[in-house]
Design a protein around this motif. Structure first.
Motif, PDB file in Angstrom:
ATOM      1  N   ILE A  83       0.830  -1.212   0.000  1.00  0.00           N
ATOM      2  CA  ILE A  83       0.000   0.000   0.000  1.00  0.00           C
ATOM      3  C   ILE A  83       0.863   1.260   0.000  1.00  0.00           C
ATOM      4  N   ASN A  84       2.062   1.200   0.592  1.00  0.00           N
ATOM      5  CA  ASN A  84       2.932   2.374   0.575  1.00  0.00           C
ATOM      6  C   ASN A  84       3.351   2.725  -0.848  1.00  0.00           C
ATOM      7  N   LEU A  85       3.598   1.682  -1.653  1.00  0.00           N
ATOM      8  CA  LEU A  85       3.945   1.906  -3.057  1.00  0.00           C
ATOM      9  C   LEU A  85       2.743   2.361  -3.871  1.00  0.00           C
ATOM     10  N   ALA A  86       1.565   1.901  -3.462  1.00  0.00           N
ATOM     11  CA  ALA A  86       0.344   2.235  -4.201  1.00  0.00           C
ATOM     12  C   ALA A  86      -0.259   3.571  -3.781  1.00  0.00           C
ATOM     13  N   LEU A  87       0.228   4.174  -2.682  1.00  0.00           N
ATOM     14  CA  LEU A  87      -0.402   5.399  -2.169  1.00  0.00           C
ATOM     15  C   LEU A  87      -0.521   6.519  -3.209  1.00  0.00           C
ATOM     16  N   PRO A  88       0.521   6.806  -3.997  1.00  0.00           N
ATOM     17  CA  PRO A  88       0.333   7.874  -4.994  1.00  0.00           C
ATOM     18  C   PRO A  88      -0.818   7.586  -5.955  1.00  0.00           C
ATOM     19  N   SER A  89      -0.934   6.328  -6.407  1.00  0.00           N
ATOM     20  CA  SER A  89      -2.025   5.963  -7.327  1.00  0.00           C
ATOM     21  C   SER A  89      -3.374   5.986  -6.622  1.00  0.00           C
ATOM     22  N   ILE A  90      -3.420   5.474  -5.401  1.00  0.00           N
ATOM     23  CA  ILE A  90      -4.672   5.492  -4.638  1.00  0.00           C
ATOM     24  C   ILE A  90      -5.089   6.932  -4.349  1.00  0.00           C
ATOM     25  N   GLY A  91      -4.104   7.774  -3.985  1.00  0.00           N
ATOM     26  CA  GLY A  91      -4.411   9.173  -3.717  1.00  0.00           C
ATOM     27  C   GLY A  91      -5.006   9.877  -4.917  1.00  0.00           C
ATOM     28  N   LYS A  92      -4.473   9.595  -6.107  1.00  0.00           N
ATOM     29  CA  LYS A  92      -5.010  10.209  -7.325  1.00  0.00           C
ATOM     30  C   LYS A  92      -6.408   9.683  -7.621  1.00  0.00           C
ATOM     31  N   GLU A  93      -6.623   8.367  -7.496  1.00  0.00           N
ATOM     32  CA  GLU A  93      -7.929   7.798  -7.840  1.00  0.00           C
ATOM     33  C   GLU A  93      -9.027   8.298  -6.918  1.00  0.00           C
ATOM     34  N   PHE A  94      -8.738   8.389  -5.617  1.00  0.00           N
ATOM     35  CA  PHE A  94      -9.758   8.792  -4.646  1.00  0.00           C
ATOM     36  C   PHE A  94      -9.635  10.257  -4.227  1.00  0.00           C
TER      37      PHE A  94
ATOM     38  N   LEU B 208      -7.143  12.095  -2.596  1.00  0.00           N
ATOM     39  CA  LEU B 208      -6.824  12.133  -1.176  1.00  0.00           C
ATOM     40  C   LEU B 208      -5.666  13.084  -0.904  1.00  0.00           C
ATOM     41  N   SER B 209      -5.731  13.763   0.230  1.00  0.00           N
ATOM     42  CA  SER B 209      -4.587  14.541   0.703  1.00  0.00           C
ATOM     43  C   SER B 209      -3.552  13.587   1.291  1.00  0.00           C
ATOM     44  N   ARG B 210      -2.368  14.110   1.612  1.00  0.00           N
ATOM     45  CA  ARG B 210      -1.354  13.256   2.239  1.00  0.00           C
ATOM     46  C   ARG B 210      -1.815  12.770   3.607  1.00  0.00           C
ATOM     47  N   ALA B 211      -2.506  13.633   4.341  1.00  0.00           N
ATOM     48  CA  ALA B 211      -3.010  13.207   5.646  1.00  0.00           C
ATOM     49  C   ALA B 211      -3.994  12.053   5.494  1.00  0.00           C
ATOM     50  N   GLU B 212      -4.863  12.110   4.474  1.00  0.00           N
ATOM     51  CA  GLU B 212      -5.811  11.015   4.236  1.00  0.00           C
ATOM     52  C   GLU B 212      -5.099   9.745   3.769  1.00  0.00           C
ATOM     53  N   GLN B 213      -4.052   9.912   2.962  1.00  0.00           N
ATOM     54  CA  GLN B 213      -3.262   8.745   2.568  1.00  0.00           C
ATOM     55  C   GLN B 213      -2.614   8.101   3.788  1.00  0.00           C
ATOM     56  N   GLY B 214      -2.101   8.925   4.690  1.00  0.00           N
ATOM     57  CA  GLY B 214      -1.532   8.397   5.928  1.00  0.00           C
ATOM     58  C   GLY B 214      -2.562   7.680   6.764  1.00  0.00           C
ATOM     59  N   LEU B 215      -3.801   8.161   6.735  1.00  0.00           N
ATOM     60  CA  LEU B 215      -4.881   7.524   7.485  1.00  0.00           C
ATOM     61  C   LEU B 215      -5.160   6.123   6.956  1.00  0.00           C
ATOM     62  N   ALA B 216      -5.021   5.937   5.643  1.00  0.00           N
ATOM     63  CA  ALA B 216      -5.233   4.610   5.061  1.00  0.00           C
ATOM     64  C   ALA B 216      -4.229   3.604   5.607  1.00  0.00           C
ATOM     65  N   VAL B 217      -3.012   4.066   5.887  1.00  0.00           N
ATOM     66  CA  VAL B 217      -2.004   3.201   6.492  1.00  0.00           C
ATOM     67  C   VAL B 217      -2.286   3.025   7.982  1.00  0.00           C
ATOM     68  N   SER B 218      -2.656   4.103   8.651  1.00  0.00           N
ATOM     69  CA  SER B 218      -2.901   4.043  10.090  1.00  0.00           C
ATOM     70  C   SER B 218      -4.102   3.167  10.431  1.00  0.00           C
ATOM     71  N   ALA B 219      -5.096   3.077   9.540  1.00  0.00           N
ATOM     72  CA  ALA B 219      -6.260   2.223   9.793  1.00  0.00           C
ATOM     73  C   ALA B 219      -5.827   0.778   9.979  1.00  0.00           C
TER      74      ALA B 219
ATOM     75  N   ASN C  13       8.973   3.686   5.991  1.00  0.00           N
ATOM     76  CA  ASN C  13       8.313   2.786   5.039  1.00  0.00           C
ATOM     77  C   ASN C  13       7.109   3.437   4.365  1.00  0.00           C
ATOM     78  N   THR C  14       6.383   4.252   5.134  1.00  0.00           N
ATOM     79  CA  THR C  14       5.166   4.854   4.585  1.00  0.00           C
ATOM     80  C   THR C  14       5.471   5.978   3.605  1.00  0.00           C
ATOM     81  N   TRP C  15       6.431   6.845   3.932  1.00  0.00           N
ATOM     82  CA  TRP C  15       6.549   8.103   3.210  1.00  0.00           C
ATOM     83  C   TRP C  15       7.736   8.242   2.278  1.00  0.00           C
TER      84      TRP C  15
ATOM     85  N   MET D  74       3.111  12.169  10.243  1.00  0.00           N
ATOM     86  CA  MET D  74       4.042  12.628   9.214  1.00  0.00           C
ATOM     87  C   MET D  74       3.307  13.192   8.004  1.00  0.00           C
ATOM     88  N   GLY D  75       2.136  12.620   7.693  1.00  0.00           N
ATOM     89  CA  GLY D  75       1.342  13.167   6.600  1.00  0.00           C
ATOM     90  C   GLY D  75       0.903  14.592   6.882  1.00  0.00           C
TER      91      GLY D  75
END
Length: 430
Positions: free
Chosen positions: A40-51, A53-64, A242-244, A369-370
């Motif tokens: 998911i860390n590698l996919a975050l840029p693509s997921i962020g674009k599709e949905f 998402l801000s960086r904080a929201e991308q970080g939330l996807a990892v924190s969940a 690992n996340t960022w 960090m997000g």
């Protein structure tokens, strides 16, 4: 006749065949475990674009993921103590592989958060079971060396994940990576279920407190919570990087996802060696974590500051490699005294509690960090990681340094620095 003297501090015992098979199988399980969560860390840029998402929201996807992962560490260890390490390990592998696949089907950010939370719960019951399985199949003198080899799978996964997943994400979309690693998880489940050896049958003797009373003593111990806090500090560094780092290299340095994956090989290779060396040092020193953690985290602190202020990509990777290598020396020493001292009946609860501390860092670090990256930039976000190194170093000084002092802190019977003999363990095969 006088009891036999403990092995000298510098001696190392060779693993027997059953222990070697256990190490190999659990290495594979940890490898898949870590690849699954790193994708998911590698996919975050693509997921962020599709949905969108801000960086904080991308970080939330990892924190969940980490919220559930942390919450299930202690219950997972207790389940392993109750139902057996083999059963719980197999349950975890099968269930988390299913949720890895379901991540690829997420159609919205809300669904993604739910799936990642459930995925975290499934993986959360695994670490305590894994470390219990090793404790049951090794002697105290070889335990941290064996765990060090197994845990080096995490660093190897940091190499494998980008090299395997980045091309899939680039050519077939981010969802394909989750489907692929889910299939690999099913194969590892089958291998563990079929080939994990039975626990060692001890020579007899006394039995340390087990069951609810023994587990309660572990969970109420200030010393055990100290080791959990030490691992929290360590994992602030690990999960923050690992996340960022992939997003930072891609968005700030203009490095492609595939190239970012290739660059990650250098620090990951250094971490692999450090985890193994740290495990051997912990066995050689019979604990004494401050002698490893304090100097290693001091080096990591300096390297993290230099990394956060690096002017070029090459310098960033160089100082990241130094920071990761230094911090990774502390990984197994954090577990050394408890896992050398607790009887296998309590190893699941003990390992689960320490791992719980580390995974709480996975809840906090990605989102914190997000937010810092959004508001102050990545320099401030990476500077935040120094707090983890400082915390780990401070706690390493105040926690018990050997088995005798640790057992006294838990009011367990003193066994002269060795683990009390364990009752024979019945077959765990399901």
């Amino acid at each position: 006749m006088a009891p036999p003297s403990p092995a000298p501090a510098g001696s190392r015992e060779r693993l027997d065949r059953g222990a070697r098979i256990t190490v190999a199988l659990l290495f594979g399980a940890w490898l898949i475990d870590y690849v699954d969560r790193l994708v998911i860390n590698l996919a975050l840029p693509s997921i962020g674009k599709e949905f969108d998402l801000s960086r904080a929201e991308q970080g939330l996807a990892v924190s969940a993921f980490f919220l559930a992962y942390a919450a299930c560490q202690i219950p997972g260890g207790m389940l392993a103590d109750r139902f057996g390490a083999r059963r719980v390990t197999c349950w975890a592998l099968l269930i988390w592989s299913a949720f890895t696949a379901l991540t690829g089907f997420a159609g919205s950010f809300a669904i993604l958060l739910v799936v990642r939370f459930l995925f975290g719960a499934a993986e959360g019951i695994f670490p305590g079971a894994s470390m219990k399985a090793i404790s049951e199949r090794t002697t105290p003198g070889q335990r941290m060396s064996a765990n060090g080899v197994v845990q080096s799978a995490n660093a190897v996964a940091a190499v494998v994940a980008p090299l395997a997943a980045a091309p899939l994400i680039t050519h077939f979309g981010w969802r394909s990576a989750f489907f692929t690693v889910a299939g690999a998880g099913v194969f590892v489940y089958a291998a563990v279920r079929l080939w994990l050896p039975e626990p060692r049958v001890p020579d007899g003797g006394g039995r340390a407190p087990a069951g609810g009373g023994g587990a309660r003593a572990v969970l109420r111990s200030p010393a055990m919570w100290g080791f959990a806090a030490m691992f929290f500090g360590y994992d602030i560094i690990v999960w923050g990087l690992n996340t960022w780092v992939p997003s930072y290299l891609n968005e700030e340095r203009g490095v492609s996802l595939s190239s970012a994956g290739a660059l990650a090989v250098v620090p990951a290779a250094a971490a692999t060696a450090s985890v193994i060396i740290g495990g051997r040092l912990a066995d050689r020193l019979q604990g004494q974590q401050r002698r490893i953690v304090v100097p290693s985290m001091s080096v990591a602190s300096v390297a993290l500051v230099l990394m956060a202020t690096a002017s070029t990509t090459a310098l960033f990777i160089l100082w990241m490699t130094v920071a990761v290598a230094a911090a990774s020396l502390s990984y197994m020493p954090v577990y050394a005294v408890p896992l050398r001292s607790l009887p296998p009946e309590l190893a699941g609860a003990g390992a689960g509690l320490i791992t719980f501390g580390g995974q709480c860092a996975g809840v906090i670090a990605p989102t914190a960090m997000g937010v810092l990256a959004d508001r102050l930039g990545f320099g401030a976000a990476f500077g935040f990681l120094v707090l983890g190194a400082v915390l780990a170093g401070v706690v390493a000084v105040v926690t018990p340094q050997d088995s005798a002092s640790f057992r006294r802190s838990l009011r367990l019977p003193d066994s002269g620095g060795t683990v009390a003999a364990v009752r024979p363990v019945e077959s765990e095969k399901s």
